[in-house]
Design a protein around this motif. Structure first.
Motif, PDB file in Angstrom:
ATOM      1  N   PHE A 328     -12.665 -11.170   3.364  1.00 50.08           N
ATOM      2  CA  PHE A 328     -13.664 -10.359   2.674  1.00 50.08           C
ATOM      3  C   PHE A 328     -13.179  -9.963   1.274  1.00 50.08           C
ATOM      4  O   PHE A 328     -11.998 -10.002   0.962  1.00 50.08           O
ATOM      5  CB  PHE A 328     -13.966  -9.099   3.482  1.00 50.08           C
ATOM      6  N   ARG A 329     -14.149  -9.526   0.449  1.00 56.12           N
ATOM      7  CA  ARG A 329     -13.813  -8.966  -0.857  1.00 56.12           C
ATOM      8  C   ARG A 329     -14.928  -8.030  -1.299  1.00 56.12           C
ATOM      9  O   ARG A 329     -16.068  -8.144  -0.850  1.00 56.12           O
ATOM     10  CB  ARG A 329     -13.594 -10.054  -1.908  1.00 56.12           C
ATOM     11  N   LEU A 330     -14.566  -7.102  -2.161  1.00 59.75           N
ATOM     12  CA  LEU A 330     -15.537  -6.246  -2.830  1.00 59.75           C
ATOM     13  C   LEU A 330     -15.924  -6.904  -4.152  1.00 59.75           C
ATOM     14  O   LEU A 330     -15.048  -7.349  -4.903  1.00 59.75           O
ATOM     15  CB  LEU A 330     -14.933  -4.864  -3.115  1.00 59.75           C
ATOM     16  N   HIS A 331     -17.223  -6.988  -4.424  1.00 61.72           N
ATOM     17  CA  HIS A 331     -17.677  -7.468  -5.729  1.00 61.72           C
ATOM     18  C   HIS A 331     -16.984  -6.654  -6.813  1.00 61.72           C
ATOM     19  O   HIS A 331     -16.688  -5.468  -6.639  1.00 61.72           O
ATOM     20  CB  HIS A 331     -19.198  -7.316  -5.820  1.00 61.72           C
ATOM     21  N   ASP A 332     -16.696  -7.283  -7.953  1.00 60.08           N
ATOM     22  CA  ASP A 332     -15.884  -6.632  -8.985  1.00 60.08           C
ATOM     23  C   ASP A 332     -16.408  -5.247  -9.370  1.00 60.08           C
ATOM     24  O   ASP A 332     -15.645  -4.277  -9.461  1.00 60.08           O
ATOM     25  CB  ASP A 332     -15.817  -7.513 -10.233  1.00 60.08           C
ATOM     26  N   LEU A 333     -17.708  -5.130  -9.602  1.00 60.06           N
ATOM     27  CA  LEU A 333     -18.257  -3.829 -10.008  1.00 60.06           C
ATOM     28  C   LEU A 333     -18.346  -2.868  -8.836  1.00 60.06           C
ATOM     29  O   LEU A 333     -18.165  -1.654  -9.006  1.00 60.06           O
ATOM     30  CB  LEU A 333     -19.623  -4.022 -10.666  1.00 60.06           C
ATOM     31  N   ILE A 334     -18.608  -3.382  -7.643  1.00 61.26           N
ATOM     32  CA  ILE A 334     -18.592  -2.517  -6.452  1.00 61.26           C
ATOM     33  C   ILE A 334     -17.176  -2.007  -6.221  1.00 61.26           C
ATOM     34  O   ILE A 334     -16.974  -0.844  -5.817  1.00 61.26           O
ATOM     35  CB  ILE A 334     -19.130  -3.287  -5.231  1.00 61.26           C
ATOM     36  N   HIS A 335     -16.184  -2.858  -6.490  1.00 60.03           N
ATOM     37  CA  HIS A 335     -14.789  -2.428  -6.362  1.00 60.03           C
ATOM     38  C   HIS A 335     -14.503  -1.247  -7.290  1.00 60.03           C
ATOM     39  O   HIS A 335     -13.829  -0.282  -6.893  1.00 60.03           O
ATOM     40  CB  HIS A 335     -13.867  -3.599  -6.691  1.00 60.03           C
ATOM     41  N   LEU A 336     -15.019  -1.291  -8.509  1.00 61.53           N
ATOM     42  CA  LEU A 336     -14.816  -0.169  -9.427  1.00 61.53           C
ATOM     43  C   LEU A 336     -15.486   1.097  -8.910  1.00 61.53           C
ATOM     44  O   LEU A 336     -14.935   2.200  -9.031  1.00 61.53           O
ATOM     45  CB  LEU A 336     -15.363  -0.531 -10.808  1.00 61.53           C
ATOM     46  N   HIS A 337     -16.680   0.935  -8.332  1.00 64.45           N
ATOM     47  CA  HIS A 337     -17.366   2.106  -7.760  1.00 64.45           C
ATOM     48  C   HIS A 337     -16.556   2.693  -6.612  1.00 64.45           C
ATOM     49  O   HIS A 337     -16.361   3.916  -6.522  1.00 64.45           O
ATOM     50  CB  HIS A 337     -18.764   1.713  -7.278  1.00 64.45           C
ATOM     51  N   ALA A 338     -16.067   1.816  -5.714  1.00 64.14           N
ATOM     52  CA  ALA A 338     -15.274   2.302  -4.581  1.00 64.14           C
ATOM     53  C   ALA A 338     -14.002   2.983  -5.062  1.00 64.14           C
ATOM     54  O   ALA A 338     -13.576   4.004  -4.503  1.00 64.14           O
ATOM     55  CB  ALA A 338     -14.944   1.137  -3.645  1.00 64.14           C
ATOM     56  N   ARG A 339     -13.392   2.445  -6.116  1.00 64.87           N
ATOM     57  CA  ARG A 339     -12.170   3.063  -6.646  1.00 64.87           C
ATOM     58  C   ARG A 339     -12.476   4.446  -7.228  1.00 64.87           C
ATOM     59  O   ARG A 339     -11.689   5.396  -7.055  1.00 64.87           O
ATOM     60  CB  ARG A 339     -11.559   2.148  -7.711  1.00 64.87           C
ATOM     61  N   GLN A 340     -13.605   4.597  -7.887  1.00 65.52           N
ATOM     62  CA  GLN A 340     -13.999   5.913  -8.392  1.00 65.52           C
ATOM     63  C   GLN A 340     -14.200   6.896  -7.236  1.00 65.52           C
ATOM     64  O   GLN A 340     -13.796   8.063  -7.316  1.00 65.52           O
ATOM     65  CB  GLN A 340     -15.281   5.799  -9.208  1.00 65.52           C
ATOM     66  N   LYS A 341     -14.811   6.419  -6.157  1.00 64.55           N
ATOM     67  CA  LYS A 341     -15.071   7.308  -5.021  1.00 64.55           C
ATOM     68  C   LYS A 341     -13.773   7.728  -4.332  1.00 64.55           C
ATOM     69  O   LYS A 341     -13.636   8.879  -3.908  1.00 64.55           O
ATOM     70  CB  LYS A 341     -15.992   6.621  -4.012  1.00 64.55           C
ATOM     71  N   VAL A 342     -12.798   6.805  -4.216  1.00 65.44           N
ATOM     72  CA  VAL A 342     -11.570   7.167  -3.519  1.00 65.44           C
ATOM     73  C   VAL A 342     -10.774   8.181  -4.332  1.00 65.44           C
ATOM     74  O   VAL A 342     -10.119   9.073  -3.777  1.00 65.44           O
ATOM     75  CB  VAL A 342     -10.725   5.913  -3.198  1.00 65.44           C
ATOM     76  N   VAL A 343     -10.835   8.082  -5.659  1.00 65.79           N
ATOM     77  CA  VAL A 343     -10.149   9.066  -6.501  1.00 65.79           C
ATOM     78  C   VAL A 343     -10.845  10.423  -6.420  1.00 65.79           C
ATOM     79  O   VAL A 343     -10.200  11.469  -6.377  1.00 65.79           O
ATOM     80  CB  VAL A 343     -10.085   8.569  -7.958  1.00 65.79           C
TER      81      VAL A 343
END
Length: 733
Positions: A328-343
């Motif tokens: 699996f992978r997170l789409h590049d922009l979805i990955h940025l969104h998820a990273r913002q949420k985890v922070v």
């Protein structure tokens, strides 16, 4: 009570909006829709993440298929993932029935009666129904016409698995290709503006990761500011921390992050936590194992299979892509969104624990593979701080090696994460455990791995760990022609091992130092030190280590013309290494290759041909492509000497193919040495190329197996391999 025996006269609705004027690409998806229609499929689900272009595709299809549905088109935005509650099925039915000509006063009050009337109204009619932004299968099920000549196209961020189980066709909508992205930008801005900054346009497409909503927002900004360069927009989007903010609009539903946020808010707490923390994964792609490693920090005592369930939720919600089976992978922009949420939502301690858990999972899995591929290695014990579970089980060395090869980038990334967080022991082990894949696969990052391992060893403060990485890095520097640095590192390795009381490690480092002497042109010093190493090996009594040193010494003697002595040493090495062939099948094959070279140099072409054929078969069986290419090069020389030009040409061609497959820069030079087939005139010949003497550029790292762990091919090996000589394998503790 309401009766619908005689439906009122039906209207011909045309509710679907025109596709956006900048619509681009989607040729494959349109063909899939047409195929579904031709096959009589009545329901198609267009599923994908927010902003991927599902609605635009549905509208484009409605326009293209208009003539196929003479009874008209119904369209409704069901608001599944908006800021207001989704449209209720009863409300949707009323809307459609009114569009079909049923007076508002004739609409029944209950869902069951509305459904029955809708079925009566749509019976026998060829309608195209577009249901946009559906929330669930239950929301849309009653909106499907009863006629088999109708077609319903549903867009949703979730896969609507309930409908798929009932026969609906699922069409996953993925991001646009680079070419399609450029077409979309050109539709907005004009071909001239795109062609004027082609490289920047391609970079913009890359930064928007093929997501139409992002491309449209960037293009809209450019279209309203004709003097603004693409380069300037690219520069503002380059920083990951600012990219989503630069793609915002006042309308939350129309912005990139707002689109993702709506999907995120629909997740349950456990799925949301997994989504956030997967953004911390050290590589871009992952399997179920790292997800399972995160569960203890999400759910205490989670049941078996919970990771699989939560991954399924994220897939269903189109927040995760399955790029291969259970990969699996997170789409590049979805990955940025998820990273913002985890922070924003997880504490630093929680984030650290998540990264530690995933990194230790990779070590546990790689260690299991390492033991299968190289069971003879001496290993240092690691003390886990988490409890890795759902580790892979490997039935044989080929399966284990294939896993290590696939996960190589993730293992390297995990090692860097560990080093960055000063988890020194973990970082060192994640470098050390990569040894088997370095042994059997081509490596271009060997020095990076060794440098990281040495830094981790010194941070850890363990002299055994430092000695091993000094030895490995020293051999790598020899390969790259950095002889002074190599000798410095290897001398330090000898003393570090000796000071720690590790006699085997010390003699391994001495053997590598001898080979460094050889590779820098000091053959006499190399022979003297190798003789001392062999004597020490015999005292220590490890038959496998003795065999490997015999190969090194025989290689040196063969290069100096002492062929008879070299053959005797290789035969002894073969007898010793055959004792451990079950654990180490590679080195007996290296003996065959060494014998083939010695026989060839001595003029015994029949014996050389037999030995090299066995070497080719052995390397192929082991999946050691670089070793197979080396053996094929020697086979080509033997065939040429015997007058078999066809076999010589075929062997060189196959060797070049293997090297090309593994990205070796050596492939091009070898390809130039392939003679033309009979009857084909060669127009020109590259300068400084001798077709009868395969060569190899100095400085290319080509690892080869060793005693207990490390091997790296040296510049000398590169020359000797091209002459058919086997590269050495040196032990590792």
């Amino acid at each position: 009570m309401h009766f619908h025996g005689v439906p009122p006269a039906a209207a011909t609705p045309h509710q679907a909006a025109a596709p956006p004027p900048h619509f681009a690409g989607r040729g494959a998806e349109v063909r899939s829709l047409r195929s579904a229609m031709d096959a009589g499929s009545t329901v198609v689900v267009l599923s994908g993440p927010g902003g991927v272009g599902k609605t635009a595709l549905a509208r484009q299809w409605a326009r293209l298929a208009e003539d196929a549905f003479p009874a008209g088109q119904l369209y409704l935005n069901l608001g599944g993932f908006g800021l207001v509650p989704p449209v209720e099925p009863a409300e949707a039915l009323r809307s459609f029935l009114r569009a079909l000509g049923v007076p508002a006063g004739a609409l029944p009050p209950t869902l069951a009666e509305l459904t029955a009337l809708y079925r009566s109204q749509t019976a026998g009619r060829s309608l195209l129904v577009v249901l946009d932004d559906a929330f669930s299968a239950a929301q849309v099920r009653v909106l499907v016409p009863s006629s088999s000549s109708s077609m319903t196209v549903i867009t949703s961020r979730v896969r609507l698995s309930g409908l798929i189980a009932e026969g609906a066709v699922l069409l996953e909508i993925t991001p646009l290709t680079t070419a399609e992205s450029l077409t979309l930008l050109a539709n907005f801005l004009g071909e001239k503006r795109i062609d004027g900054e082609r490289e920047q346009a391609e970079r913009l497409a890359e930064l928007c990761a093929g997501l139409p909503i992002a491309l449209c927002l960037a293009a809209a900004r450019l279209s309203t500011r004709p003097r603004l360069s693409l380069a300037r927009v690219v520069a503002t989007l380059a920083a990951e921390t600012q990219r989503l903010a630069r793609l915002e609009t006042p309308d939350r539903e129309s912005s990139v992050s707002g689109s993702f946020e709506l999907s995120y808010q629909a997740l349950d707490a456990s799925a949301a936590a997994l989504y956030r923390r997967l953004s911390l994964h050290p590589g871009r792609e992952f399997g179920l194992g790292p997800a399972a490693a995160l569960l203890p920090g999400i759910q205490a005592g989670s049941p078996a299979g919970e990771a699989d369930r939560l991954i399924g939720v994220l897939l269903e919600s189109s927040l995760l892509q399955e790029v291969a089976e259970e990969h699996f992978r997170l789409h590049d922009l979805i990955h940025l969104h998820a990273r913002q949420k985890v922070v924003a939502e997880d504490t630093e301690a929680v984030r650290e624990e998540a990264m530690l858990a995933m990194s230790e999972w990779y070590l546990g899995a790689a260690s299991a593979a390492d033991v299968v591929v190289t069971p003879y290695r001496r290993r240092l014990v690691y003390s886990y701080r988490t409890s890795p579970s759902e580790l892979p089980a490997f039935s044989d060395r080929d399966e284990a090696l294939a896993w290590l090869d696939r996960q190589r980038s993730n293992l390297s990334a995990a090692g860097q994460v560990a080093l960055d967080h000063r988890w020194a022991e973990l970082a060192w082990h994640l470098s050390d455990v990569l040894w088997p894949v370095q042994l059997y696969r081509k490596s271009t990052d060997r020095k990076d791995i060794d440098v990281r391992g040495l830094a981790a060893a010194r941070m850890w403060g363990d002299p055994r760990a430092e000695g091993r990485m000094l030895k490995r890095l020293g051999r790598t520097c020899t390969t790259l022609g950095e002889h002074d640095r190599a000798e410095q590192l290897l001398r330090k390795a000898v003393t570090t091992y000796a000071e720690s009381g590790d006699a085997e490690g010390s003699v391994e480092a001495q053997e590598m130092l001898a080979l460094a002497y050889r590779d820098s042109g000091r053959a006499d010093a190399a022979a003297e030190l190798l003789a001392d190493v062999l004597a020490t090996r015999r005292r220590l009594g490890n038959s496998r280590d003795i065999g490997l040193t015999l190969i090194s010494l025989a290689d040196l003697l063969s290069g100096r013309g002492n062929l008879a002595e070299a053959v005797e040493l290789l035969r002894e090495a073969g007898r010793l290494l055959d004792q451990s062939v079950a654990d180490d099948p590679y080195n007996p094959v290296r003996v065959k290759l060494g014998l083939a070279r010695a026989y060839f140099d001595g003029g015994d072409l029949a014996a050389a041909d037999l030995a090299v054929t066995e070497a080719i078969e052995g390397m192929k069986r082991l999946g050691a492509a670089i070793g197979e290419a080396d053996a094929l090069e020697l086979a080509a020389r033997i065939a040429a000497r015997r007058g078999d030009a066809t076999r010589s040409r075929l062997c060189l061609q196959r060797a070049a193919e293997l090297l090309e497959t593994h990205g070796s820069p050596r492939a091009a030079a070898l390809r130039r040495q392939v003679p033309a087939p009979p009857g084909v005139q060669v127009i020109s010949q590259p300068q400084d190329v001798d077709p009868a003497a395969p060569g190899r550029p100095d400085g290319e790292p080509e690892p080869v197996p060793e005693t207990d762990a490390d091997h790296v091919t040296s510049a000398h090996d590169q020359h000797q391999r091209c002459a058919g000589k086997p590269a050495e394998q040196i032990g590792d503790s």
